[in-house]
Design an enzyme around this catalytic site. Structure first.
Site, PDB file in Angstrom:
ATOM      1  N   HIS A   1      25.154  23.218  -9.081  1.00 41.17           N
ATOM      2  CA  HIS A   1      24.443  23.203  -7.803  1.00 41.17           C
ATOM      3  C   HIS A   1      24.263  21.778  -7.299  1.00 41.17           C
ATOM      4  O   HIS A   1      24.216  20.831  -8.073  1.00 41.17           O
ATOM      5  CB  HIS A   1      23.069  23.880  -7.911  1.00 41.17           C
ATOM      6  CG  HIS A   1      22.171  23.315  -8.959  1.00 41.17           C
ATOM      7  ND1 HIS A   1      22.341  23.542 -10.315  1.00 41.17           N
ATOM      8  CD2 HIS A   1      21.065  22.516  -8.867  1.00 41.17           C
ATOM      9  CE1 HIS A   1      21.384  22.932 -11.005  1.00 41.17           C
ATOM     10  NE2 HIS A   1      20.608  22.285 -10.152  1.00 41.17           N
ATOM     11  N   PHE A   2      24.189  21.662  -5.988  1.00 45.38           N
ATOM     12  CA  PHE A   2      23.876  20.403  -5.330  1.00 45.38           C
ATOM     13  C   PHE A   2      22.403  20.419  -4.916  1.00 45.38           C
ATOM     14  O   PHE A   2      21.900  21.430  -4.435  1.00 45.38           O
ATOM     15  CB  PHE A   2      24.724  20.211  -4.067  1.00 45.38           C
ATOM     16  CG  PHE A   2      26.150  19.831  -4.341  1.00 45.38           C
ATOM     17  CD1 PHE A   2      26.512  18.494  -4.495  1.00 45.38           C
ATOM     18  CD2 PHE A   2      27.141  20.799  -4.420  1.00 45.38           C
ATOM     19  CE1 PHE A   2      27.830  18.140  -4.736  1.00 45.38           C
ATOM     20  CE2 PHE A   2      28.456  20.449  -4.662  1.00 45.38           C
ATOM     21  CZ  PHE A   2      28.806  19.117  -4.822  1.00 45.38           C
ATOM     22  N   HIS A   3      21.735  19.283  -5.080  1.00 45.02           N
ATOM     23  CA  HIS A   3      20.423  19.052  -4.503  1.00 45.02           C
ATOM     24  C   HIS A   3      20.621  18.273  -3.205  1.00 45.02           C
ATOM     25  O   HIS A   3      21.356  17.283  -3.187  1.00 45.02           O
ATOM     26  CB  HIS A   3      19.546  18.186  -5.426  1.00 45.02           C
ATOM     27  CG  HIS A   3      19.236  18.804  -6.748  1.00 45.02           C
ATOM     28  ND1 HIS A   3      18.017  19.389  -7.027  1.00 45.02           N
ATOM     29  CD2 HIS A   3      19.969  18.891  -7.883  1.00 45.02           C
ATOM     30  CE1 HIS A   3      18.015  19.823  -8.274  1.00 45.02           C
ATOM     31  NE2 HIS A   3      19.193  19.535  -8.818  1.00 45.02           N
TER      32      HIS A   3
ATOM     33  N   GLN B   1      21.005  18.118 -15.912  1.00 48.78           N
ATOM     34  CA  GLN B   1      21.168  19.457 -15.337  1.00 48.78           C
ATOM     35  C   GLN B   1      20.258  20.426 -16.092  1.00 48.78           C
ATOM     36  O   GLN B   1      20.362  20.558 -17.307  1.00 48.78           O
ATOM     37  CB  GLN B   1      22.621  19.925 -15.421  1.00 48.78           C
ATOM     38  CG  GLN B   1      22.860  21.275 -14.775  1.00 48.78           C
ATOM     39  CD  GLN B   1      24.313  21.743 -14.882  1.00 48.78           C
ATOM     40  OE1 GLN B   1      25.102  21.150 -15.614  1.00 48.78           O
ATOM     41  NE2 GLN B   1      24.660  22.794 -14.165  1.00 48.78           N
TER      42      GLN B   1
ATOM     43  N   ASN C   1      24.294  17.271 -10.831  1.00 48.33           N
ATOM     44  CA  ASN C   1      24.295  16.929 -12.251  1.00 48.33           C
ATOM     45  C   ASN C   1      25.182  17.901 -13.032  1.00 48.33           C
ATOM     46  O   ASN C   1      25.218  19.094 -12.726  1.00 48.33           O
ATOM     47  CB  ASN C   1      22.870  16.992 -12.808  1.00 48.33           C
ATOM     48  CG  ASN C   1      21.906  16.105 -12.028  1.00 48.33           C
ATOM     49  OD1 ASN C   1      22.249  15.008 -11.633  1.00 48.33           O
ATOM     50  ND2 ASN C   1      20.705  16.603 -11.803  1.00 48.33           N
TER      51      ASN C   1
ATOM     52  N   ASP D   1      14.331  24.517  -3.210  1.00 46.15           N
ATOM     53  CA  ASP D   1      13.951  24.220  -4.590  1.00 46.15           C
ATOM     54  C   ASP D   1      12.465  24.567  -4.743  1.00 46.15           C
ATOM     55  O   ASP D   1      11.643  24.126  -3.943  1.00 46.15           O
ATOM     56  CB  ASP D   1      14.184  22.743  -4.889  1.00 46.15           C
ATOM     57  CG  ASP D   1      14.086  22.408  -6.371  1.00 46.15           C
ATOM     58  OD1 ASP D   1      13.053  22.756  -6.986  1.00 46.15           O
ATOM     59  OD2 ASP D   1      15.009  21.798  -6.909  1.00 46.15           O
ATOM     60  N   ILE D   2      12.125  25.367  -5.746  1.00 46.40           N
ATOM     61  CA  ILE D   2      10.723  25.789  -5.896  1.00 46.40           C
ATOM     62  C   ILE D   2       9.847  24.700  -6.524  1.00 46.40           C
ATOM     63  O   ILE D   2       8.634  24.835  -6.568  1.00 46.40           O
ATOM     64  CB  ILE D   2      10.594  27.104  -6.694  1.00 46.40           C
ATOM     65  CG1 ILE D   2      11.176  26.950  -8.101  1.00 46.40           C
ATOM     66  CG2 ILE D   2      11.239  28.255  -5.948  1.00 46.40           C
ATOM     67  CD1 ILE D   2      10.805  28.092  -9.024  1.00 46.40           C
TER      68      ILE D   2
END
Length: 216
Positions: free
Chosen positions: A156-158, A150, A143, A87-88
């Site tokens: 996507h999963f975090h 979201q 989300n 994640d940036i």
């Protein structure tokens, strides 16, 4: 020379007798969504590689600048069905994202094959983060829709390591997780280093599982 690709996810999942081919995209509106989606851009940029033998950090297959002029991408995993990357705007050191390669806005839009592989690699990536960061606690967050916080409409999963921050910092962390706080951009050098370590940890875990040494 173009990087080599492979035709199915390696190593195979237990009882993996499903079709790993991606569904076709029929509608023009779907194509428009994909063309503007940053996660689809990452999927188009990076071909699948065998996670047991990840490319070296200098390889174009994992180069963080390959998505230029888009933000740098620190790739962690690239299979025919999935991609994972840092994640940036991380909530903590090692915050990563895992998503289908195909554009699927919400969890319910994923195929059975994608869902099965997502579950498999969530476990692998979680263990890789623990080994890489030394942090034994983490969140898995997913989300669906703007009302659910979201931001990118590509499912996507975090996976977020959770070091012990103390009660006040924990509260601030939780608020930021759900879109109520500021996040700082990932440092380029740190991102490159962390991504290489995580790719190596993923390969290590997969080899252990092949040899029957991993805990189930």
């Amino acid at each position: 020379m173009a990087p080599k690709t492979y035709s199915s996810s390696l190593p195979p999942l237990p009882d993996a007798d499903f079709d790993t081919s991606s569904p076709t995209h029929a509608s023009a509106s779907q194509a428009e969504l994909e063309s503007s989606c940053p996660f689809c851009h990452i999927s188009r940029t990076y071909p699948p590689y065998n996670p047991l033998t990840p490319p070296p950090p200098t390889s174009p297959s994992v180069s963080s600048s390959a998505t230029s002029p888009q933000p740098s991408t620190f790739l962690l995993l690239s299979t025919p069905l999935l991609t994972a990357f840092m994640d940036i705007l991380p909530l903590s050191e090692g915050h990563i994202l895992l998503c289908p390669r195909r554009h699927a806005p919400k969890l319910t839009d994923s195929t059975a094959a994608e869902a099965r592989e997502l579950g498999y690699y969530l476990r692998i990536l979680s263990e890789a983060l623990v080994r890489t960061t030394g942090v034994a606690d983490w969140n898995v967050v997913q989300n669906n829709g703007a009302a659910a916080a979201q931001v990118v409409p590509h499912m996507h999963f975090h996976v977020i390591p959770r070091p012990d921050l103390g009660s006040k910092r924990r509260e601030r962390f939780t608020n930021t997780m759900f879109g109520r706080g500021q996040r700082e951009e990932l440092d380029e050098e740190e991102g490159e280093s962390m991504a290489a370590k995580i790719r190596g940890a993923v390969a290590e875990i997969l080899r252990e599982e092949q040899e029957g040494k991993a805990k189930l």
